[in-house]
Design an enzyme around this catalytic site. Structure first.
Site, mmCIF file in Angstrom:
data_model
loop_
_atom_site.group_PDB
_atom_site.id
_atom_site.type_symbol
_atom_site.label_atom_id
_atom_site.label_comp_id
_atom_site.label_asym_id
_atom_site.label_seq_id
_atom_site.Cartn_x
_atom_site.Cartn_y
_atom_site.Cartn_z
ATOM 1 N N TYR A 63 -78.353 88.072 -22.978
ATOM 2 C CA TYR A 63 -79.256 88.563 -24.026
ATOM 3 C C TYR A 63 -80.619 87.890 -23.919
ATOM 4 O O TYR A 63 -81.218 87.505 -24.920
ATOM 5 C CB TYR A 63 -78.625 88.387 -25.419
ATOM 6 C CG TYR A 63 -77.274 89.052 -25.491
ATOM 7 C CD1 TYR A 63 -77.180 90.444 -25.476
ATOM 8 C CD2 TYR A 63 -76.096 88.326 -25.492
ATOM 9 C CE1 TYR A 63 -75.948 91.077 -25.488
ATOM 10 C CE2 TYR A 63 -74.856 88.943 -25.499
ATOM 11 C CZ TYR A 63 -74.792 90.324 -25.498
ATOM 12 O OH TYR A 63 -73.568 90.949 -25.500
ATOM 13 N N TYR B 298 -83.071 85.407 -33.792
ATOM 14 C CA TYR B 298 -81.866 84.875 -34.451
ATOM 15 C C TYR B 298 -82.009 83.411 -34.833
ATOM 16 O O TYR B 298 -81.013 82.780 -35.170
ATOM 17 C CB TYR B 298 -80.656 84.938 -33.520
ATOM 18 C CG TYR B 298 -80.367 86.232 -32.821
ATOM 19 C CD1 TYR B 298 -80.038 87.376 -33.542
ATOM 20 C CD2 TYR B 298 -80.359 86.299 -31.434
ATOM 21 C CE1 TYR B 298 -79.734 88.552 -32.870
ATOM 22 C CE2 TYR B 298 -80.048 87.474 -30.758
ATOM 23 C CZ TYR B 298 -79.739 88.597 -31.498
ATOM 24 O OH TYR B 298 -79.423 89.755 -30.837
ATOM 25 N N GLY C 205 -69.259 89.436 -22.588
ATOM 26 C CA GLY C 205 -70.567 89.451 -21.933
ATOM 27 C C GLY C 205 -71.114 88.032 -21.876
ATOM 28 O O GLY C 205 -71.147 87.390 -20.827
ATOM 29 N N ARG C 206 -71.481 87.552 -23.059
ATOM 30 C CA ARG C 206 -72.088 86.225 -23.147
ATOM 31 C C ARG C 206 -71.237 85.129 -22.509
ATOM 32 O O ARG C 206 -71.755 84.247 -21.829
ATOM 33 C CB ARG C 206 -72.307 85.885 -24.640
ATOM 34 C CG ARG C 206 -73.111 84.624 -24.886
ATOM 35 C CD ARG C 206 -73.081 84.238 -26.378
ATOM 36 N NE ARG C 206 -73.265 85.364 -27.249
ATOM 37 C CZ ARG C 206 -74.454 85.744 -27.758
ATOM 38 N NH1 ARG C 206 -75.535 85.054 -27.465
ATOM 39 N NH2 ARG C 206 -74.530 86.784 -28.559
ATOM 40 N N CYS D 43 -99.341 86.386 -29.160
ATOM 41 C CA CYS D 43 -100.065 86.258 -30.429
ATOM 42 C C CYS D 43 -99.179 86.590 -31.624
ATOM 43 O O CYS D 43 -99.366 87.621 -32.278
ATOM 44 C CB CYS D 43 -101.294 87.146 -30.390
ATOM 45 S SG CYS D 43 -102.362 86.637 -29.044
ATOM 46 N N GLU D 44 -98.195 85.756 -31.863
ATOM 47 C CA GLU D 44 -97.294 85.871 -33.015
ATOM 48 C C GLU D 44 -96.862 84.456 -33.356
ATOM 49 O O GLU D 44 -96.534 83.683 -32.452
ATOM 50 C CB GLU D 44 -96.012 86.646 -32.655
ATOM 51 C CG GLU D 44 -96.179 88.064 -32.208
ATOM 52 C CD GLU D 44 -96.436 89.041 -33.335
ATOM 53 O OE1 GLU D 44 -96.173 88.709 -34.521
ATOM 54 O OE2 GLU D 44 -96.928 90.139 -33.037
ATOM 55 N N GLY E 173 -67.246 89.039 -27.477
ATOM 56 C CA GLY E 173 -67.719 88.240 -28.614
ATOM 57 C C GLY E 173 -67.358 86.776 -28.548
ATOM 58 O O GLY E 173 -67.678 86.015 -29.471
ATOM 59 N N ARG F 112 -84.491 85.406 -28.333
ATOM 60 C CA ARG F 112 -83.412 84.920 -29.190
ATOM 61 C C ARG F 112 -83.887 83.916 -30.258
ATOM 62 O O ARG F 112 -83.457 84.022 -31.413
ATOM 63 C CB ARG F 112 -82.264 84.330 -28.371
ATOM 64 C CG ARG F 112 -81.608 85.361 -27.439
ATOM 65 C CD ARG F 112 -80.326 84.845 -26.798
ATOM 66 N NE ARG F 112 -79.298 84.667 -27.793
ATOM 67 C CZ ARG F 112 -78.914 83.517 -28.288
ATOM 68 N NH1 ARG F 112 -79.439 82.388 -27.854
ATOM 69 N NH2 ARG F 112 -78.002 83.465 -29.217
HETATM 70 C C1 LIG Z 1 -71.789 93.782 -26.919
HETATM 71 C C2 LIG Z 1 -70.385 94.147 -26.742
HETATM 72 C C3 LIG Z 1 -69.520 93.278 -26.078
HETATM 73 C C4 LIG Z 1 -69.940 91.932 -25.545
HETATM 74 O O1 LIG Z 1 -70.247 90.995 -26.524
HETATM 75 P P1 LIG Z 1 -70.426 89.463 -26.111
HETATM 76 O O2 LIG Z 1 -70.710 88.799 -27.392
HETATM 77 O O3 LIG Z 1 -71.575 89.392 -25.170
HETATM 78 O O4 LIG Z 1 -69.166 89.019 -25.480
HETATM 79 C C5 LIG Z 1 -68.222 93.694 -25.893
HETATM 80 N N1 LIG Z 1 -67.779 94.884 -26.355
HETATM 81 C C6 LIG Z 1 -68.582 95.736 -27.002
HETATM 82 C C7 LIG Z 1 -68.042 97.035 -27.476
HETATM 83 C C8 LIG Z 1 -69.917 95.404 -27.221
HETATM 84 O O5 LIG Z 1 -70.713 96.246 -27.867
#
Ligand SMILES: *Cc1c(COP(=O)(O)O)cnc(C)c1O
Length: 417
Positions: free
Chosen positions: A371, A315, A274-275, A343-344, A238, A311
């Site tokens: 993402y 969002y 991830g991000r 077409c949106e 996150g 995205r």
């Molecule tokens: C999606 C997810 C992440 C990664 O989130 P990021 O915002 O991309 O860092 C980590 N742990 C869990 C359990 C997730 O579902």
């Protein structure tokens, strides 16, 4: 900087993006191996000297080449489906470093994870605990499990990507956690390995992450008093990145804050970003099809669309847009909305951007490593874009562009009578 202008043209490492756009066509995604490795190493450097594992969250970008780059550095992986497990294994990842998260694991997925020998299944409900115990019994195994606990902390992010509040579907409710640990501790085919939490995505401030860590530590202490020892504490991902000019806490701030909150605890620390690893390691290249000036708005119609990058539509996300050739100082500029052919009316990629475009020019939609491709679709029967990974002066096609015929390969017209 993995993406920078050199001699007036935007490059990925040492490769001119315009060369890639011409060679592989547009739209296409381009990733920088050095950027992925650099971000991963920021985490491992901050964690050095401490028992830890960085489990890259596969759902952010699951291309096999991306997973392979990280597997070669020794990364673990956070997965949310059997499909992601298959990808990790195909890319050379170590199943013993895989954490399986997600609220709705199917029986076949649990079986596959136990047979592959994952590090931990992060459980999210009492019924899931019972199901995992039963499947492990049938396989003659003890399932390594952690509970993903919902610490009821507000990540202060977009409501669609907030996961750590009471009203979210994720995790074990805070007041239930201790009871479920006690129950798991006496199930014959369960081995408790740890605790997990993940409160949301794209956190710009580390304070909620640190607050969640403190809550988890208090739970770990209570479990210890109850005689339940853990091997690891998984604090989730996150961590935010900078898409625009927002002030985002650094990776160091997140990691230091968490390590501080963990104090003297000896459990292995798991993080699953991830991000923060791939977000700024990718761009989406697109070509200007048409300029369409209007009374209220000027539109730049490009060959990438919401099916490639959802995205903005989903969002209201902001992505920087850069021309692949630096604009000369005297060029006439205008303010444009950058939109795709779908077409949106929600098919837009960027709004109100000052650009000096001509038909046929190439643009880079920045920060499109996370993402992005993983959320692409074939809406409007649009083949998915190609993906390319740059490493130094070399560019590798890591997923070929889909073809129109490929899109209906699995369909059949009945033999009408
Ligand atoms: C999606 C997810 C992440 C990664 O989130 P990021 O915002 O991309 O860092 C980590 N742990 C869990 C359990 C997730 O579902």
């Amino acid at each position: 900087m993995a993406f920078a202008y050199r001699g007036g043209t935007l490059c990925a490492e040492q490769v001119a993006l315009e060369d890639l756009a011409r060679r592989f066509g547009t739209p296409c995604y381009v990733y920088s191996r050095a950027a992925i490795e650099g971000a991963y190493r920021e985490f491992t450097d901050e964690l050095s000297g401490r028992a830890s594992l960085v489990c890259y969250s596969v759902k952010a970008n699951s291309n096999l080449a991306v997973l392979s780059v990280l597997a070669r550095l020794g990364a673990g992986f956070d997965i949310v489906s059997g499909g992601e497990l298959a990808r990790v294994i195909a890319a050379g990842g170590d199943p013993a470093k895989v954490v399986f998260s997600g609220v709705g694991k199917a029986e076949a997925e649990i079986r596959a994870a136990l047979q592959a020998g994952v590090l931990s299944l992060n459980l999210e409900s009492e019924q899931e605990l019972e199901r995992v115990n039963a499947i492990a019994a049938a396989l003659g195994k003890r399932a390594p499990v952690a509970f993903r606990v919902n610490p009821d902390v507000d990540a202060k992010t977009h409501p669609y990507i907030s996961t750590g509040l009471k009203q979210n579907k994720f995790g074990i409710a805070w007041p239930e956690a201790e009871r479920l640990y006690r129950k798991a501790a006496v199930l014959p085919n369960i081995r408790i390995t740890g605790v997990g939490c993940h409160i949301g995505s794209l956190m710009l401030d580390s304070a909620p992450f640190v607050a969640a860590t403190r809550r988890i530590v208090s739970l770990v202490e209570r479990l210890e008093q109850a005689g339940i020892a853990l091997d690891h504490i998984d604090l989730g991902g996150g961590m935010g990145i900078r898409y625009h000019d927002e002030a985002s806490a650094t990776i160091a701030a997140f990691v230091h804050g968490a390590l501080d909150a963990l104090g003297r605890r000896k459990e292995t620390v798991l993080l699953d970003p991830g991000r923060a690893i791939v977000g700024n390691a990718g761009v989406l290249l697109t070509r200007v099809e048409y300029l369409k000036p209007g009374e209220a708005k000027n539109f730049l119609i490009v060959d990438a669309a919401m099916n490639d990058l959802i995205r903005p539509a989903l969002y209201d996300a902001w992505h920087e847009v850069r021309p692949l050739r630096e604009v000369e100082s005297g060029a006439a500029r205008g303010v444009y909305d950058i939109v795709g052919p779908v077409c949106e009316s929600s098919d837009w990629l960027a709004r109100d951007r000052l650009l000096a475009p001509r038909q046929g020019d190439f643009l880079a939609i920045m920060s499109a490593g996370a993402y992005a491709m993983v959320m692409s679709s074939n809406y409007n029967s649009r083949p998915r874009a190609a993906e390319i990974m740059v490493s130094g002066a070399r560019a590798h096609l890591v997923r070929r562009r889909e073809t129109p015929a490929g899109l209906f390969e699995g369909e059949q017209v009945p033999e009408w009578t």
